[in-house]
Scaffold this active site. Structure first.
Site, PDB file in Angstrom:
ATOM      1  N   THR A 145       0.817  -1.429  -0.233  1.00 23.45           N
ATOM      2  CA  THR A 145       0.207   0.084   0.067  1.00 23.45           C
ATOM      3  C   THR A 145       1.180   1.244   0.135  1.00 23.45           C
ATOM      4  O   THR A 145       0.741   2.284  -0.327  1.00 23.45           O
ATOM      5  CB  THR A 145      -0.636  -0.178   0.785  1.00 23.45           C
ATOM      6  OG1 THR A 145      -1.730  -0.259   1.240  1.00 23.45           O
ATOM      7  CG2 THR A 145      -1.935   1.795   0.810  1.00 23.45           C
ATOM      8  N   CYS A 146       1.830   1.434   1.018  1.00 21.90           N
ATOM      9  CA  CYS A 146       2.696   2.385   0.712  1.00 21.90           C
ATOM     10  C   CYS A 146       3.566   2.248  -1.208  1.00 21.90           C
ATOM     11  O   CYS A 146       3.208   3.869  -0.886  1.00 21.90           O
ATOM     12  CB  CYS A 146       4.144   2.542   1.931  1.00 21.90           C
ATOM     13  SG  CYS A 146       3.698   2.255   3.173  1.00 21.90           S
ATOM     14  N   ALA A 147       4.172   1.364  -1.049  1.00 21.78           N
ATOM     15  CA  ALA A 147       4.375   1.680  -2.079  1.00 21.78           C
ATOM     16  C   ALA A 147       3.330   2.037  -3.435  1.00 21.78           C
ATOM     17  O   ALA A 147       3.928   2.869  -4.643  1.00 21.78           O
ATOM     18  CB  ALA A 147       5.395   0.056  -2.435  1.00 21.78           C
TER      19      ALA A 147
END
Length: 166
Positions: free
Chosen positions: A59-61
């Protein structure tokens, strides 16, 4: 403090995000070249702070990829992607992905950014990392928009953040 979840399990942050209409707290963060960056380095630009726990999660990526794509269409706006990851990891990820429309910054040295913005995770398996948030700041330092994502695994509302710049 914000009550959020990680995979449905409750966790919390040390405080609350600064309120819309208030002045954004200054910061000192580490860039991928190990230089120190502050609000003064971005004077005259609007800022989108894309804040997340770790670049090494899906999700961060994805949030960095999405903002990289959208940043090229934003006038006089810089997207700062902020985590406690080491600057080397942030540089590696953006380099491997070919992402050059965002600026990666790390809060690894002091953790003061997370404290000053009230978004450091206070308990649970991600304790001391930064929670997933968006803060949009006008050229004069006024906060236009904030979002504390309630479930860490969820992506932020990109459209709402970008609409605050209109």
């Amino acid at each position: 403090m914000a009550n959020i979840t990680l995979g449905g399990s409750p966790i919390e942050t040390i405080g609350d995000l600064p309120s819309v209409g208030s002045k954004a707290p200054d910061f000192k963060l580490t860039a991928t070249d190990l230089s120190t960056k502050s609000m003064a380095d971005y004077k005259g630009s609007r800022l989108v702070l894309n804040i997340f726990p770790s670049i090494d999660t899906g999700t961060c990526a994805q949030s960095v990829r999405t903002f990289n794509e959208k940043a090229s269409q934003l006038e006089n706006t810089k997207v700062l992607c902020i985590s406690k990851d080491l600057p080397f990891a942030l540089a590696r990820f953006c380099g491997a992905e070919g992402l050059d429309n965002v600026i990666s910054l790390s809060d690894f040295k002091t953790g003061n950014f997370g404290k000053d913005y009230g978004l450091t995770i206070n308990n649970g398996p991600l304790e001391s990392l930064l929670s997933r948030c968006i803060v949009v700041i006008e050229k004069d330092g006024t906060i236009l928009h904030t979002e504390q994502v309630s479930e860490i695994k969820d992506e932020p509302n990109y459209e709402s953040a970008l609409a605050s710049l209109a």
